[in-house]
Design an enzyme around this catalytic site. Structure first.
Site, PDB file in Angstrom:
ATOM      1  NE  ARG A  68       1.734  68.243 -84.005  1.00  0.00           N
ATOM      2  CZ  ARG A  68       2.668  68.411 -84.939  1.00  0.00           C
ATOM      3  NH1 ARG A  68       2.768  67.532 -85.916  1.00  0.00           N
ATOM      4  NH2 ARG A  68       3.497  69.432 -84.900  1.00  0.00           N
ATOM      5  CE1 TYR A  72      -2.319  67.081 -80.482  1.00  0.00           C
ATOM      6  CE2 TYR A  72      -1.851  69.390 -80.831  1.00  0.00           C
ATOM      7  CZ  TYR A  72      -1.417  68.088 -80.710  1.00  0.00           C
ATOM      8  OH  TYR A  72      -0.083  67.804 -80.802  1.00  0.00           O
ATOM      9  CE1 TYR A  94       3.110  61.118 -75.199  1.00  0.00           C
ATOM     10  CE2 TYR A  94       5.017  61.214 -73.752  1.00  0.00           C
ATOM     11  CZ  TYR A  94       4.367  61.613 -74.895  1.00  0.00           C
ATOM     12  OH  TYR A  94       4.965  62.523 -75.727  1.00  0.00           O
ATOM     13  CB  VAL A  99       4.013  68.482 -69.185  1.00  0.00           C
ATOM     14  CG1 VAL A  99       5.379  68.870 -69.741  1.00  0.00           C
ATOM     15  CG2 VAL A  99       3.964  68.790 -67.685  1.00  0.00           C
ATOM     16  CB  ALA A 126       9.827  64.039 -71.016  1.00  0.00           C
TER      17      ALA A 126
HETATM   18  C1  SAM Z   1       3.517  66.482 -76.876  1.00  0.00           C
HETATM   19  S1  SAM Z   1       4.879  66.552 -75.766  1.00  0.00           S
HETATM   20  C2  SAM Z   1       4.288  65.514 -74.485  1.00  0.00           C
HETATM   21  C3  SAM Z   1       5.073  65.592 -73.207  1.00  0.00           C
HETATM   22  C4  SAM Z   1       4.465  64.746 -72.095  1.00  0.00           C
HETATM   23  N1  SAM Z   1       3.123  65.210 -71.792  1.00  0.00           N
HETATM   24  C5  SAM Z   1       5.300  64.751 -70.816  1.00  0.00           C
HETATM   25  O1  SAM Z   1       4.710  64.896 -69.731  1.00  0.00           O
HETATM   26  O2  SAM Z   1       6.522  64.595 -70.881  1.00  0.00           O
HETATM   27  C6  SAM Z   1       6.045  65.600 -76.667  1.00  0.00           C
HETATM   28  C7  SAM Z   1       7.488  66.045 -76.367  1.00  0.00           C
HETATM   29  O3  SAM Z   1       7.829  65.614 -75.054  1.00  0.00           O
HETATM   30  C8  SAM Z   1       9.185  65.222 -75.014  1.00  0.00           C
HETATM   31  N2  SAM Z   1       9.249  63.781 -74.788  1.00  0.00           N
HETATM   32  C9  SAM Z   1       8.275  62.870 -74.975  1.00  0.00           C
HETATM   33  N3  SAM Z   1       8.715  61.633 -74.689  1.00  0.00           N
HETATM   34  C10 SAM Z   1      10.006  61.779 -74.303  1.00  0.00           C
HETATM   35  C11 SAM Z   1      11.019  60.885 -73.894  1.00  0.00           C
HETATM   36  N4  SAM Z   1      10.784  59.564 -73.815  1.00  0.00           N
HETATM   37  N5  SAM Z   1      12.228  61.384 -73.578  1.00  0.00           N
HETATM   38  C12 SAM Z   1      12.487  62.712 -73.647  1.00  0.00           C
HETATM   39  N6  SAM Z   1      11.577  63.601 -74.043  1.00  0.00           N
HETATM   40  C13 SAM Z   1      10.347  63.144 -74.361  1.00  0.00           C
HETATM   41  C14 SAM Z   1       9.771  65.536 -76.403  1.00  0.00           C
HETATM   42  O4  SAM Z   1      10.291  66.861 -76.386  1.00  0.00           O
HETATM   43  C15 SAM Z   1       8.539  65.423 -77.259  1.00  0.00           C
HETATM   44  O5  SAM Z   1       8.692  66.089 -78.494  1.00  0.00           O
END
Ligand code: SAM
Length: 269
Positions: A68, A72, A94, A99, A126
Site C-alpha cells: 500500500r 499511496y 471519504y 484521519v 468514522a
Molecule cells: C484508512 S482509514 C480511513 C479513515 C477515514 N479517513 C475516516 O475519516 O474515518 C480506514 C479505517 O477507518 C475505519 N473505518 C472506515 N470506515 C468505517 C466505517 N464505516 N465504520 C467504522 N469504521 C470505519 C476502520 O478502522 C478502517 O479500517
C-alpha cells in the site's frame, strides 16, 4: 508569496453518502479542474461525478498483493502531476481526509514545498460517527486511538481507565501492507496483546458506521476472548471501554486545593 497557479485541496466527504458533505468542500469540488476520488464504492464515485465531470478514481492504485505504501506514493504523484500543470486539484476522500490517511497529508506537504497552495478541509470521520452512534463523549474518560498493526508492534502503556479505539483491525498485522484482509491468527495476536491487560470477559465492540442514508450502524458487543472468532471487515473499528476507575493523583489534588485557597485569600485580603 508564489506566482504558481496550481493548488491542491483535500476535502472530506464524510461517512454517509451524500449526507455529510460541507458546503465549502462541495464548492471546492464543483470548481476544481480535476477531482481525484478517494472513495471505496461506485455509488460514491457517481455522486462525485454528478458534481464535477472531470474526475479520476484513485481505486486502481490499490491491488491485492501490492504494497500500500507504493499505492499511496503513486496517488500523491498523480495528484501532484496535475498541480504542476497549474490546475486546481481536489482530492476528495471519504470520512475526514486527514484521519488515518497518509496520501492527503503528503500531497499537501509536497505541494507546499514546491510553492503551490495546499490545504485540507475536514470531514465527518468514522470517529465522529462512532461518538454519535455509541453515545461516547471523549471528554468523559479520555480515549486513546491507535492503528491496530502499530498497536501490536510497539510496546504501550495502556490507560485502562480510558477508552481504547483500534483502527484497521480487519488487516491487523499485515507487515507487507499488501492485504485487504488478514486471517484469524493475526487477530489472535491482537487479542493476545489485549489479554495481557484486559480480562477475557471484558466486553468490546466491533463498530461499523452507516455509509448510506438508508443503513443503520452496526455495533457488535462480544467478550474480548471471542475476538479471533468473529467476522471483521476492512472498515471495522474496535472499541474497548475502560476497565478501571480513574484514580485521583493526590499530590496534584493537594496542589490544586492550595492554589484555590491562595486565590480565595488574595480575593478576601
Ligand atoms: C484508512 S482509514 C480511513 C479513515 C477515514 N479517513 C475516516 O475519516 O474515518 C480506514 C479505517 O477507518 C475505519 N473505518 C472506515 N470506515 C468505517 C466505517 N464505516 N465504520 C467504522 N469504521 C470505519 C476502520 O478502522 C478502517 O479500517
Amino acid at each position: 508569496m508564489t506566482n504558481k497557479q496550481g493548488s491542491i485541496v483535500c476535502v472530506g466527504l464524510g461517512m454517509v453518502l451524500g449526507a455529510h458533505l460541507a458546503p465549502l468542500s462541495r464548492k471546492f469540488i464543483e470548481e476544481a479542474d480535476v477531482v481525484f476520488m478517494g472513495v471505496t464504492n461506485v455509488l460514491a464515485e457517481q455522486w462525485l461525478q454528478s458534481m464535477n465531470e472531470n474526475t479520476i478514481s484513485l481505486q486502481p492504485f490499490y491491488q491485492e498483493g501490492k504494497d500500500r505504501r507504493i499505492s499511496y506514493q503513486q496517488m500523491v504523484d498523480a495528484m501532484l502531476g496535475e498541480v504542476r500543470k497549474d490546475k486546481k486539484v481536489v482530492g476528495a476522500f471519504y470520512g475526514h481526509p486527514g484521519v488515518f490517511a497518509w496520501a492527503p497529508h503528503k500531497v499537501i506537504e509536497k505541494a507546499k514545498e514546491e510553492g503551490f497552495h495546499g490545504h485540507m478541509e475536514p470531514g465527518i470521520s468514522a470517529e465522529d460517527c462512532l461518538y454519535s452512534d455509541m453515545g461516547i463523549d471523549p471528554g468523559e474518560y479520555g480515549i486513546s486511538h491507535y492503528e491496530a498493526s502499530q498497536f501490536i508492534r510497539h510496546t504501550r502503556n495502556i490507560d485502562q481507565a480510558a477508552y481504547l479505539i483500534l483502527w484497521q483491525i480487519g488487516f491487523v498485522g499485515d507487515l507487507a501492507l499488501s492485504s485487504f484482509q488478514t486471517e484469524g491468527h493475526h487477530r489472535q495476536l491482537l487479542m493476545d496483546v489485549l489479554l495481557q491487560s484486559y480480562p477475557p470477559e471484558h466486553r468490546v465492540a466491533i463498530y461499523e458506521s452507516a455509509t448510506l442514508p438508508t443503513e443503520k450502524p452496526s455495533i457488535k458487543w462480544i467478550p474480548l476472548s471471542q475476538f479471533s472468532n468473529v467476522k471483521v471487515e476492512h472498515h471495522s473499528t474496535m472499541v474497548i471501554p475502560p476497565n478501571e476507575t480513574r484514580q485521583i493523583d493526590g499530590v496534584i489534588q493537594e496542589k490544586l486545593q492550595n492554589l484555590l485557597r491562595a486565590k480565595k485569600l488574595n480575593k478576601n485580603g
